[in-house]
Design an enzyme around this catalytic site. Structure first.
Site, PDB file in Angstrom:
ATOM      1  N   ASP A 141       0.869  -1.169   0.000  1.00  0.00           N
ATOM      2  CA  ASP A 141       0.000   0.000   0.000  1.00  0.00           C
ATOM      3  C   ASP A 141       0.919   1.236   0.000  1.00  0.00           C
ATOM      4  O   ASP A 141       2.109   1.136   0.313  1.00  0.00           O
ATOM      5  CB  ASP A 141      -0.882  -0.042   1.251  1.00  0.00           C
ATOM      6  N   ASP A 175      -0.131   5.082   1.021  1.00  0.00           N
ATOM      7  CA  ASP A 175      -0.339   5.989   2.150  1.00  0.00           C
ATOM      8  C   ASP A 175      -0.324   5.221   3.468  1.00  0.00           C
ATOM      9  O   ASP A 175      -1.119   4.310   3.672  1.00  0.00           O
ATOM     10  CB  ASP A 175      -1.686   6.709   2.013  1.00  0.00           C
ATOM     11  N   ASP A 177      -1.519  -0.975   5.805  1.00  0.00           N
ATOM     12  CA  ASP A 177      -1.800  -0.466   7.157  1.00  0.00           C
ATOM     13  C   ASP A 177      -3.286  -0.313   7.431  1.00  0.00           C
ATOM     14  O   ASP A 177      -3.667   0.406   8.366  1.00  0.00           O
ATOM     15  CB  ASP A 177      -1.111   0.889   7.362  1.00  0.00           C
TER      16      ASP A 177
END
Length: 221
Positions: free
Chosen positions: A12, A14, A170
């Protein structure tokens, strides 16, 4: 838990590869100050940074998609963010070393994000990620995460079977997408993580820092 080392690692963006929250929060607060409102505290905005406009507008204005005025706020936020997308954004500590290790081992790595290509294509080269083997944005496929389509497209572009990939993210939707795509999943506890505890996501492994992932590869020499 023992994991078979992959042929590719997908990340991922961000909150996993890059700490983009400072620029996202700054854009959101510029929208507020342009309207004569006080800034929203950074500690309120940071946890929802991975959720993009929806999460930031929700935290800052208490509004959701479909509410009156939401779309105007969304457009203003995105335009403001695009104009200052990489002022304070940096890679998380340990990420450059981790990517170097993957490349030294001859492994592929790529980015799978729900960020629209309008922003991904602008940001990625500015923060040192232009050498990614693939970049899949939120609008690259018909479905964003947690649908597996973006991850499957990344594996296709790399020419590597999904089951030979790890996905690191996250957010709960990252683990859900990775699991649905048949990939091993790593929860990035150093990221934003929203209001949830990554340990509850049932990822195959939990990493407290990027260096933990790096250690797994070094131990497998």
């Amino acid at each position: 838990m023992t994991l078979t080392l992959p042929r590719a690692v997908l990340f991922d963006l961000d909150g996993t590869l890059a700490d983009t929250a400072p620029d996202l929060a700054a854009a959101m607060n510029r929208v507020r100050t342009d309207r004569g409102l006080a800034p929203t505290p950074y500690e309120v905005l940071r946890p929802v940074a991975s959720a993009g406009a929806r999460g930031l507008i929700g935290a800052s204005f208490g509004m959701k998609p479909g509410d009156d005025g939401y779309e105007d706020l969304r457009i203003a936020f995105l335009d403001t963010y695009e104009a200052a997308i990489a002022v304070h954004t940096r890679l998380f500590d340990g990420i450059p070393a981790l990517l170097d290790q993957l490349e030294e081992r001859g492994l592929s790595w790529g980015i799978v994000t729900n960020k629209a290509a309008r922003f991904t294509d602008l940001l990625v080269p500015q923060i040192g990620l232009g050498r990614a083997g693939c970049v899949i944005s939120g609008d690259t496929t018909p479905h964003p995460k947690p649908h597996p389509a973006p991850l499957l497209e990344a594996a296709r572009r790399l020419g590597i079977a999904p089951e030979e990939c790890w996905y690191v993210g996250d957010d709960l939707r990252d683990v859900q997408a990775g699991r649905a795509a048949g990939m091993a999943t790593v929860a990035a506890a150093w990221g934003y993580c929203g209001d949830a505890e990554p340990v509850t996501w049932e990822a195959d492994r939990l990493a407290e820092t990027p260096l933990h992932v790096l250690e797994w590869f070094r131990a497998a020499r």
